[in-house]
Design an enzyme around this catalytic site. Structure first.
Site, PDB file in Angstrom:
ATOM      1  N   LYS A 140      -0.833  -8.796  -6.392  1.00 48.73           N
ATOM      2  CA  LYS A 140      -0.324  -9.539  -5.234  1.00 48.73           C
ATOM      3  C   LYS A 140      -1.205 -10.723  -4.860  1.00 48.73           C
ATOM      4  O   LYS A 140      -0.765 -11.647  -4.198  1.00 48.73           O
ATOM      5  CB  LYS A 140      -0.255  -8.603  -4.009  1.00 48.73           C
ATOM      6  CG  LYS A 140       0.672  -7.430  -4.175  1.00 48.73           C
ATOM      7  CD  LYS A 140       0.449  -6.366  -3.104  1.00 48.73           C
ATOM      8  CE  LYS A 140      -0.509  -5.315  -3.540  1.00 48.73           C
ATOM      9  NZ  LYS A 140      -0.155  -4.247  -4.360  1.00 48.73           N
ATOM     10  N   GLU A 163       8.391  -8.782  -9.350  1.00 47.44           N
ATOM     11  CA  GLU A 163       9.082  -7.646  -8.706  1.00 47.44           C
ATOM     12  C   GLU A 163       8.129  -6.517  -8.327  1.00 47.44           C
ATOM     13  O   GLU A 163       8.274  -5.888  -7.275  1.00 47.44           O
ATOM     14  CB  GLU A 163      10.173  -7.138  -9.653  1.00 47.44           C
ATOM     15  CG  GLU A 163      11.067  -6.075  -9.065  1.00 47.44           C
ATOM     16  CD  GLU A 163      11.822  -6.560  -7.835  1.00 47.44           C
ATOM     17  OE1 GLU A 163      11.367  -6.189  -6.733  1.00 47.44           O
ATOM     18  OE2 GLU A 163      12.818  -7.289  -7.944  1.00 47.44           O
ATOM     19  N   LEU A 170      10.868  -0.749  -7.632  1.00 49.81           N
ATOM     20  CA  LEU A 170      12.104  -0.864  -6.831  1.00 49.81           C
ATOM     21  C   LEU A 170      12.578  -2.320  -6.808  1.00 49.81           C
ATOM     22  O   LEU A 170      11.756  -3.230  -6.651  1.00 49.81           O
ATOM     23  CB  LEU A 170      11.844  -0.421  -5.379  1.00 49.81           C
ATOM     24  CG  LEU A 170      11.541   1.046  -5.119  1.00 49.81           C
ATOM     25  CD1 LEU A 170      11.232   1.256  -3.625  1.00 49.81           C
ATOM     26  CD2 LEU A 170      12.725   1.914  -5.530  1.00 49.81           C
ATOM     27  N   ASP A 249      -3.232  -4.337   2.179  1.00 50.83           N
ATOM     28  CA  ASP A 249      -2.356  -4.301   1.012  1.00 50.83           C
ATOM     29  C   ASP A 249      -0.886  -4.451   1.452  1.00 50.83           C
ATOM     30  O   ASP A 249      -0.111  -5.164   0.817  1.00 50.83           O
ATOM     31  CB  ASP A 249      -2.578  -2.986   0.244  1.00 50.83           C
ATOM     32  CG  ASP A 249      -1.873  -3.014  -1.101  1.00 50.83           C
ATOM     33  OD1 ASP A 249      -2.288  -3.804  -1.969  1.00 50.83           O
ATOM     34  OD2 ASP A 249      -0.888  -2.278  -1.279  1.00 50.83           O
ATOM     35  N   LYS A 253       2.033  -7.552   0.861  1.00 54.62           N
ATOM     36  CA  LYS A 253       3.449  -7.366   0.482  1.00 54.62           C
ATOM     37  C   LYS A 253       4.351  -8.065   1.500  1.00 54.62           C
ATOM     38  O   LYS A 253       5.325  -8.718   1.131  1.00 54.62           O
ATOM     39  CB  LYS A 253       3.782  -5.875   0.408  1.00 54.62           C
ATOM     40  CG  LYS A 253       3.028  -5.155  -0.700  1.00 54.62           C
ATOM     41  CD  LYS A 253       3.290  -3.667  -0.709  1.00 54.62           C
ATOM     42  CE  LYS A 253       2.397  -2.970  -1.721  1.00 54.62           C
ATOM     43  NZ  LYS A 253       2.561  -1.553  -1.828  1.00 54.62           N
TER      44      LYS A 253
HETATM   45  N1  LIG Z   1      -0.891   1.356  -8.836  1.00 53.56           N
HETATM   46  C1  LIG Z   1       0.158   1.047  -8.087  1.00 53.56           C
HETATM   47  O1  LIG Z   1       0.855   1.897  -7.560  1.00 53.56           O
HETATM   48  C2  LIG Z   1       0.508  -0.382  -7.861  1.00 53.56           C
HETATM   49  C3  LIG Z   1      -0.352  -1.388  -8.217  1.00 53.56           C
HETATM   50  N2  LIG Z   1      -0.015  -2.689  -8.006  1.00 53.56           N
HETATM   51  C4  LIG Z   1      -0.963  -3.726  -8.353  1.00 53.56           C
HETATM   52  O2  LIG Z   1      -1.188  -3.696  -9.757  1.00 53.56           O
HETATM   53  C5  LIG Z   1      -2.483  -4.205 -10.034  1.00 53.56           C
HETATM   54  C6  LIG Z   1      -3.209  -3.266 -10.970  1.00 53.56           C
HETATM   55  O3  LIG Z   1      -3.415  -2.037 -10.330  1.00 53.56           O
HETATM   56  P1  LIG Z   1      -4.289  -0.904 -11.031  1.00 53.56           P
HETATM   57  O4  LIG Z   1      -3.981  -0.877 -12.481  1.00 53.56           O
HETATM   58  O5  LIG Z   1      -4.089   0.310 -10.232  1.00 53.56           O
HETATM   59  O6  LIG Z   1      -5.766  -1.507 -10.836  1.00 53.56           O
HETATM   60  P2  LIG Z   1      -7.108  -1.047 -11.575  1.00 53.56           P
HETATM   61  O7  LIG Z   1      -8.199  -1.308 -10.614  1.00 53.56           O
HETATM   62  O8  LIG Z   1      -6.926   0.287 -12.180  1.00 53.56           O
HETATM   63  O9  LIG Z   1      -7.231  -2.091 -12.805  1.00 53.56           O
HETATM   64  C7  LIG Z   1      -7.492  -3.426 -12.615  1.00 53.56           C
HETATM   65  C8  LIG Z   1      -7.791  -4.048 -13.964  1.00 53.56           C
HETATM   66  O10 LIG Z   1      -7.964  -5.457 -13.791  1.00 53.56           O
HETATM   67  C9  LIG Z   1      -9.129  -5.861 -14.488  1.00 53.56           C
HETATM   68  N3  LIG Z   1      -9.640  -7.094 -13.907  1.00 53.56           N
HETATM   69  C10 LIG Z   1     -10.396  -7.273 -12.799  1.00 53.56           C
HETATM   70  N4  LIG Z   1     -10.664  -8.580 -12.625  1.00 53.56           N
HETATM   71  C11 LIG Z   1     -10.054  -9.231 -13.637  1.00 53.56           C
HETATM   72  C12 LIG Z   1      -9.967 -10.590 -14.025  1.00 53.56           C
HETATM   73  N5  LIG Z   1     -10.560 -11.564 -13.319  1.00 53.56           N
HETATM   74  N6  LIG Z   1      -9.263 -10.919 -15.141  1.00 53.56           N
HETATM   75  C13 LIG Z   1      -8.648  -9.946 -15.877  1.00 53.56           C
HETATM   76  N7  LIG Z   1      -8.705  -8.633 -15.563  1.00 53.56           N
HETATM   77  C14 LIG Z   1      -9.397  -8.290 -14.468  1.00 53.56           C
HETATM   78  C15 LIG Z   1     -10.079  -4.682 -14.357  1.00 53.56           C
HETATM   79  O11 LIG Z   1     -11.092  -4.802 -15.328  1.00 53.56           O
HETATM   80  P3  LIG Z   1     -12.238  -3.671 -15.534  1.00 53.56           P
HETATM   81  O12 LIG Z   1     -11.543  -2.592 -16.318  1.00 53.56           O
HETATM   82  O13 LIG Z   1     -13.260  -4.407 -16.331  1.00 53.56           O
HETATM   83  O14 LIG Z   1     -12.680  -3.263 -14.169  1.00 53.56           O
HETATM   84  C16 LIG Z   1      -9.098  -3.539 -14.597  1.00 53.56           C
HETATM   85  O15 LIG Z   1      -8.893  -3.376 -15.994  1.00 53.56           O
HETATM   86  C17 LIG Z   1      -3.178  -4.367  -8.669  1.00 53.56           C
HETATM   87  O16 LIG Z   1      -3.126  -5.712  -8.297  1.00 53.56           O
HETATM   88  C18 LIG Z   1      -2.331  -3.513  -7.730  1.00 53.56           C
HETATM   89  O17 LIG Z   1      -2.351  -3.955  -6.408  1.00 53.56           O
HETATM   90  C19 LIG Z   1       1.199  -3.058  -7.497  1.00 53.56           C
HETATM   91  C20 LIG Z   1       2.113  -2.101  -7.139  1.00 53.56           C
HETATM   92  C21 LIG Z   1       1.828  -0.691  -7.225  1.00 53.56           C
HETATM   93  N1  LIG Z   2      -1.790   0.512  -2.881  1.00 52.74           N
HETATM   94  C1  LIG Z   2      -0.368   0.402  -2.999  1.00 52.74           C
HETATM   95  C2  LIG Z   2       0.056   0.403  -4.430  1.00 52.74           C
HETATM   96  C3  LIG Z   2      -0.055  -0.956  -4.930  1.00 52.74           C
HETATM   97  O1  LIG Z   2       0.602  -1.860  -4.494  1.00 52.74           O
HETATM   98  C4  LIG Z   2       0.363   1.521  -2.299  1.00 52.74           C
HETATM   99  O2  LIG Z   2      -0.281   2.501  -1.949  1.00 52.74           O
HETATM  100  O3  LIG Z   2       1.559   1.386  -2.091  1.00 52.74           O
END
Ligand SMILES: NC(=O)C1=CN([C@@H]2O[C@H](COP(=O)(O)OP(=O)(O)OC[C@H]3O[C@@H](n4cnc5c(N)ncnc54)[C@H](OP(=O)(O)O)[C@@H]3O)[C@@H](O)[C@H]2O)C=CC1
Ligand SMILES: N[C@@H](CC=O)C(=O)O
Length: 390
Positions: A140, A163, A170, A249, A253
């Site tokens: 986001k 999305e 959703l 967060d 949204k």
């Molecule tokens: N989980 C959920 O339910 C939802 C998540 N999201 C969004 O999805 C995204 C990912 O979530 P999630 O997978 O849980 O997050 P994580 O914290 O598990 O993973 C984040 C990843 O991004 C990498 N990263 C950090 N900085 C950078 C950068 N500058 N360039 C490239 N990669 C980078 C991290 O690297 P490293 O491994 O080295 O730390 C890590 O691999 C977030 O923005 C979250 O808000 C949206 C909706 C729902």
């Molecule tokens: N932290 C969020 C997931 C990522 O958008 C949530 O709890 O809904």
């Protein structure tokens, strides 16, 4: 067969799940005449990329190895023996991403999928978009930076999809875009947009203490014993629990939805109710202190709010309201038998009010967070861009 090259930024829970979905959907996509070709993957410090991004791709074995390494918490730079790949680090990695965007953006096309949780990707995304690449976001932060950055990023609306930023898989943004593009003005959106806060509020309603709910999640998550409430652990932000508990967060949204409706606002313009006071913020307390010392101080007040609401047949939910120029997120007492009041666990619900959906709003409800559904939303966005590829 159409080929869609993908460069993935972020290989955490969502990024890895996306790679898993890509591999397991191979035959489905092939039946649709599509081949999704992952050419490179970044984490916070490194990029792993095939030697020839025009012709080659990371094969499924390599993708699985990368996911295995990343799930142990190691850096991509610790990968060895992948063959036909290069690893770049730090500023060199960032430069290389832009090189690939330049190379593929104007030839085969490229989807840059941002599944990171960082605001630092904005600059690369902006450059990639300028070089003709498509952008797909679960992250986001690039969309909730300054208004001019947002406008710049979405200026080529045909080539950007986001999305999963609201309600994960959703179809919230798709529904809003459809309503708006038919000339039906949306005047109000009300919703519960946080899986984490939905889950926390449900547990409080069942009589648990705020500090226990968060601490249990954190302990179990850290010990990797998350199976019994797995859906919650997929979305709970262990690195920064305050991002959800502060309401920020949800505010991001809400900002994405407000901007879609044409509100020219920034994050600072949103009224945000935090579950904890400023003196428990990151500037004053470490995460450990926040969990062990901060949250227990809040238990009594939060518990009383829940009990008071219950005595009137109500429940307390963390709600987002967008109406006219108003955009706010915070706790609200609601009738237990209202659509928002009935929500349980980490489900999201969004009610959209417009001329056509006035008496009876358009309601979108379901799992609104978690790696599986979020990555599925990202994948569907990528597939939705297929007409731009050869
Ligand atoms: N989980 C959920 O339910 C939802 C998540 N999201 C969004 O999805 C995204 C990912 O979530 P999630 O997978 O849980 O997050 P994580 O914290 O598990 O993973 C984040 C990843 O991004 C990498 N990263 C950090 N900085 C950078 C950068 N500058 N360039 C490239 N990669 C980078 C991290 O690297 P490293 O491994 O080295 O730390 C890590 O691999 C977030 O923005 C979250 O808000 C949206 C909706 C729902
Ligand atoms: N932290 C969020 C997931 C990522 O958008 C949530 O709890 O809904």
């Amino acid at each position: 067969m159409k080929s869609i090259p993908i460069l993935l930024m972020g290989c955490g829970g969502v990024g890895r799940q996306l790679l898993d979905h890509i591999v397991s959907c191979r035959s489905l996509h092939s039946n649709l005449g599509l081949a999704l070709r992952v050419v490179g993957i970044c984490d916070s410090s490194s990029l792993i990329v095939v030697n020839d991004a025009v012709k080659m791709e990371l094969n499924d074995d390599s993708l699985k190895k990368i996911c295995t390494i990343k799930s142990t918490g190691s850096s991509l730079s610790s990968m060895v023996e992948l063959g036909s790949c290069h690893i770049f680090r730090d500023s060199e990695a960032r430069r290389k991403v832009v090189d690939i965007a330049g190379l593929l953006g104007r030839s085969t096309g490229l989807v840059v999928a941002d599944c990171s949780a960082s605001s630092e990707t904005l600059d690369i995304l902006r450059q990639a978009a300028g070089l003709g690449c498509c952008i797909v976001l679960a992250n986001k932060k690039p969309l909730t930076s300054k208004l001019e950055d947002y406008e710049n990023l979405i200026s080529n609306i045909r080539r950007i999809r986001f999305e999963s930023t609201v309600g994960a898989g959703l179809p919230v943004i798709a529904a809003i875009n459809r309503v708006l593009s038919s000339g039906d003005p949306i005047y109000r959106i009300v919703g519960s947009l946080s899986g984490t806060l939905g889950y926390v509020m449900s547990e409080l309603e069942d009589g648990k203490l705020l500090s226990h709910v968060v601490q249990d999640a954190n302990d179990l998550g850290t010990q990797n014993q998350c199976l019994f409430i797995k859906e919650f652990f997929d979305l709970f932000n262990f690195k920064n629990p305050r991002d959800d508990l502060s309401g920020m967060d949800v505010a991001r949204k809400a900002l994405i939805l407000s901007r879609l409706l044409g509100q020219q606002i920034n994050l600072e313009d949103i009224k945000v109710d935090s579950l904890y006071p400023e003196e428990m913020g990151p500037k004053s307390m470490s995460i450990g202190e926040f969990l062990n010392r901060g949250l227990p101080i809040l238990d009594k007040d939060v518990g009383e709010k829940i009990k008071m609401a219950a005595s009137k047949g109500n429940v307390v939910k963390y709600v987002c309201i967008i109406e006219g120029l108003r955009c706010q997120v915070g706790l609200q007492e609601l009738p237990k038998d209202s659509p928002l009041g009935r929500l349980k666990g980490s489900e999201n619900v969004v009610e959209i009010y417009s001329r056509c959906y006035k008496e009876s709003p358009l309601v979108i409800q379901g799992a609104g967070a978690g790696n599986d559904t979020t990555a599925a939303g990202v994948l569907a966005d990528i597939v939705d861009l297929q007409d731009l590829f050869k």
